[in-house]
Write a protein that holds these residues in place. Structure first.
Motif: not given
Length: 825
Positions: A3-4, A393, A397-398, A400, A402, A405, A411, A415, A418
């Motif tokens: 995801p990152d 996405q 999400r970065d 948001v 953590s 979530l 979450r 999502l 997002v």
């Protein structure tokens, strides 16, 4: 992909392959190069790539493999060009050639190639043609597709015959070329049909002229017809309200014909139109849920793991393929099914299948089958939305925290937001280019709307399945689907009422502006890679500079006077845009039970050219074909003031117009001969008629028309309204040679009762000087308009006669010295 992580563009060869094919398709569309040239060039490039790779084997370090990759990419471009060129090349017996040679009345033989579309006043059939017999000639074998339309009789409802997909038919009617765009902002329906392989239209006026001669259906086609019929019958039985039935039919079968225009507009204005497209959500509910359930079930039955996996894959893909065909095989559902096929195949073979690669494979398949899909808005929206969701996405999400979530329901909601933001950002360039409208409201409304759509669809599917087993269960599921459907419609209506301020309502058609939006989205996708990010940001800023620099560089040039004589059928409507930017509308077209030209023609044009206010409206006389469209304009855009001839007309539409002007507090008054309007410092508008001291009753409305003369530098433009010969005689006696004009909007639609010889002599005294005479008239030669005598008379006086029925809207520009046409199609 983590995801990152950032998007590694070189890891998705199918995406690059699809891009190269797209370049070739666009190139072939622009140049019209023959297929053989593309094939020969591609073959030579492939041979060159082989030679480069062969040379690379002899060296330890070489740049030849990279060069070979570039050459192969060019060969793929040639493959796209060859496919597009071959698709555009039609055989000698094609119906496109027949319509150019023998268009007119006759009998068409063929079979129905798609599911018939029934509207309240028309039945549309796509027919694969076998033969064409003109009324005054012998039958000839032809190929290709024709769209046949059965129209309801005037003032009567449609009595549609029973016609199904695969039926052999004989149709009596009129074979015609594809329709051309009538006005600058109109949807180009003819080009749309051509992209879908339809090359002619066929008009039918009597249901008895549609004869079903038998059926030519394969077992699969017969199964699809029966399934669609069964689904419709179960929806009609299980869902209690008409609104729920219409929405569920759109969601399951992709048939939105029964959805009323206001509901469609609400979905469009709120950014929820994607919910009505059969796409990934449907594939998820129909196929992927089944895929997950079948695995444990098959293994519990004692099947080995490999057999269970193969079995559930085969059953799921068979069901998805069948549903794709039942739902009409639109671009979005085909794309979703192809991607699901690759995903399931990857799971079966224990190979990873990244979404961007599967998306690229789906694009390649669709473009090879029908390359013109590349130019369809639906194709562009479907693929850009998915690509944007996948690439944006992780970046979004970065942003948001953590901690937000940790709770599952929070979450899930975040999502959803997002994904919605990614989809909006990705499709923004496409929406603003094609429609001039996009809404951020969908980001908020998707939170309840997507679950409600899923609930409606799932309950509806269960009602359809249960219908064959338990009537009570079917009705229970149908009631649940109906409840979800009504909640979805309510959410859409409330969003339309309260979230309109989140809309972007402007066209973005400048190439550099579109590129800036796309590059900005790519920069966000590459945010973790600083070098790529800032390169893309710099490129986006450069495109913005180029977009704004043009007007700055050429700002010292005076804007021209613009006149658009719209094609509004048997009516009049002309938009004048003065050099200083102010606007004048002379008449506004008709509004009746079939068409509202204010809504269909004028409003789209105003939006397309960025006009947000009409400063002045002049209605020549109170006939509905001249002012009916004004009512919609008054409710939709600010209007500074309205002028008319001062005559009262005994009609409901006229009464509604006056009441609306008063309720909106729009100044309105009458004009008469001798009045002068200064709407721009460089332009003078003289009122030549009607006579100020004369009283006209409603039977003399034509002769009471406001007649205008516009003067800009050396250029003269005459608007004659519907003035007939009596009014023309008064004009000649009073003004004589002062009537001389370079551009004339011919009076009374080219009727024999207007354009008398003396009047034409006065307007066009010098027959050697170029001029333009515009006749606004509709199709079908209704009332015998325009009169051939009148047309010849204007031509004899040196005027180029342009009839809107034949050429569409006429768009003229002038610098005060000369007049020229602006090309718009």
């Amino acid at each position: 992909m983590r995801p990152d992580s950032s998007v590694q563009w070189n890891a998705y060869p199918a995406g690059w392959l699809a891009g190269a094919l797209a370049v070739g398709i666009v190139w072939a569309q622009a140049t019209g190069t023959a297929p053989v040239r593309w094939i020969v060039t591609g073959g030579l490039l492939l041979a060159g790539a082989v030679l480069l790779l062969h040379g690379a084997h002899r060296r330890l370090v070489s740049g030849l493999p990279l060069a070979a990759t570039g050459v192969v990419a060019l060969a793929v471009v040639c493959a796209g060009g060859a496919r597009q060129s071959a698709f555009q090349t039609l055989p000698a017996q094609h119906v496109a050639h027949a319509v150019s040679d023998t268009a007119g009345a006759g009998t068409l033989y063929g079979h129905v190639a798609d599911h018939p579309v029934v509207h309240p006043r028309q039945l549309r059939l796509v027919v694969n043609v076998d033969a064409w017999q003109p009324a005054a000639g012998a039958a000839r074998a032809v190929t290709g597709r024709v769209q046949a339309t059965l129209w309801a009789p005037w003032g009567d409802s449609l009595r549609a015959p029973s016609v199904l997909h695969g039926d052999q038919v004989a149709l009596q009617g009129t074979l015609e070329p594809l329709p051309r765009r009538r006005n600058p902002a109109d949807f180009d329906y003819g080009r749309f049909l051509q992209r879908h392989g339809v090359h002619a239209v066929f008009t039918i006026r009597d249901s008895a002229a549609v004869v079903v001669r038998g059926a030519d259906r394969s077992w699969l086609d017969a199964l699809i017809v029966q399934l669609r019929r069964y689904v419709r019958s179960q929806i009609a039985y299980a869902v209690p309200t008409p609104e729920g039935r219409v929405l569920l039919t759109a969601l399951i079968l992709g048939d939105r014909t029964a959805l009323d225009s206001e509901t469609r507009e609400q979905f469009r204005r709120t950014g929820l139109m994607h919910l009505l497209a059969v796409s990934g959500l449907h594939v998820l509910l129909v196929g992927m849920v089944l895929f997950q359930v079948l695995g444990p079930v098959l293994r519990r039955l004692g099947m080995p793991w490999r057999g269970a996996e193969a079995g559930r894959a085969a059953l799921t893909l068979s069901l998805l393929g069948l549903y794709m065909l039942v739902a009409g095989a639109s671009v979005s559902v085909v794309r979703a099914v192809l991607m699901a096929t690759l995903l399931i195949g990857g799971l079966l073979l224990q190979r990873s299948a990244h979404t961007l690669n599967t998306l690229g494979v789906a694009a390649v398949v669709l473009l090879l089958v029908r390359p013109t899909q590349l130019f369809d808005v639906g194709f562009q929206l479907s693929f850009t939305a998915v690509a944007a969701i996948v690439t944006l996405q992780p970046r979004l999400r970065d942003f948001v925290p953590s901690a937000w979530l940790e709770r599952p329901w929070v979450r899930a909601g975040l999502l959803n937001v997002v994904v919605s933001v990614g989809a909006v950002l990705g499709t923004l360039p496409v929406l603003l280019y094609h429609f001039g409208y996009a809404s951020w409201a969908g980001i908020v409304l998707n939170l309840p709307a997507i679950p409600l759509t899923a609930g409606t669809l799932l309950a509806g599917l269960l009602a359809v399945v249960a219908g064959g087993m338990s009537a009570g269960a079917a009705q229970a599921f149908g009631a649940s689907a109906d409840l979800c459907a009504h909640l979805l419609l309510w959410i859409t209506a409330q969003g339309d009422a309260w979230l309109g301020f989140l809309a972007i309502d402007r066209f973005v058609t400048a190439p550099f502006a579109v590129a800036a939006l796309a590059l900005g989205t790519l920069a966000l996708a590459q945010w973790p890679r600083p070098r790529n990010r800032w390169r893309l940001v710099g490129a986006a800023l450069g495109c913005l500079v180029l977009t704004t620099w043009g007007p700055v560089v050429y700002g010292n040039r005076a804007a021209p006077l613009e006149l658009v004589f719209f094609d509004v059928g048997h009516g009049d409507a002309t938009l004048v845009r003065f050099p200083g930017g102010r606007t004048l509308l002379v008449d506004a077209g008709a509004r009746d039970q079939f068409v509202d030209h204010g809504q269909r023609t004028l409003l789209p044009h105003l939006r397309h050219v960025g006009i947000h206010k009409i400063d002045t409206v002049i209605i020549s006389h109170p006939h509905a074909d001249h002012f009916g469209g004004l009512l919609t304009l008054l409710r939709s855009v600010p209007v500074g003031r309205v002028f008319h001839n001062g005559q009262v007309h005994p009609s409901d539409v006229f009464t509604e117009k006056i009441a609306l002007l008063d309720s909106l507090r729009i100044p309105h008054g009458s004009l008469a001969a001798g009045d002068t309007l200064r709407l721009d410092p460089a332009v003078r508008l003289d009122v030549l008629a009607p006579e100020p001291a004369r009283s006209y009753d409603h039977t003399q409305a034509n002769d009471a028309s406001v007649v205008l003369r516009l003067r800009y530098g050396d250029v003269r433009v005459l608007f004659a309204g519907d003035a007939e010969q009596e009014a023309e005689q008064l004009l000649v006696s009073r003004y004589d040679t002062l009537l001389h004009s370079d551009v004339v909007k011919v009076g009374h639609h080219g009727s024999r009762t207007s354009s008398a010889g003396a009047f034409v002599d006065a307007v066009r005294p010098d027959t050697t000087q170029a001029g333009v005479a515009i006749i606004s008239v509709g199709g079908g030669r209704r009332y015998g308009l325009p009169s051939p005598v009148v047309v010849d008379r204007w031509k004899a006086h040196g005027a180029e006669v342009r009839i809107t029925r034949d050429v569409g809207a006429v768009w003229l520009q002038s610098d005060g010295v000369e007049v020229w046409s602006r090309k718009w199609r």
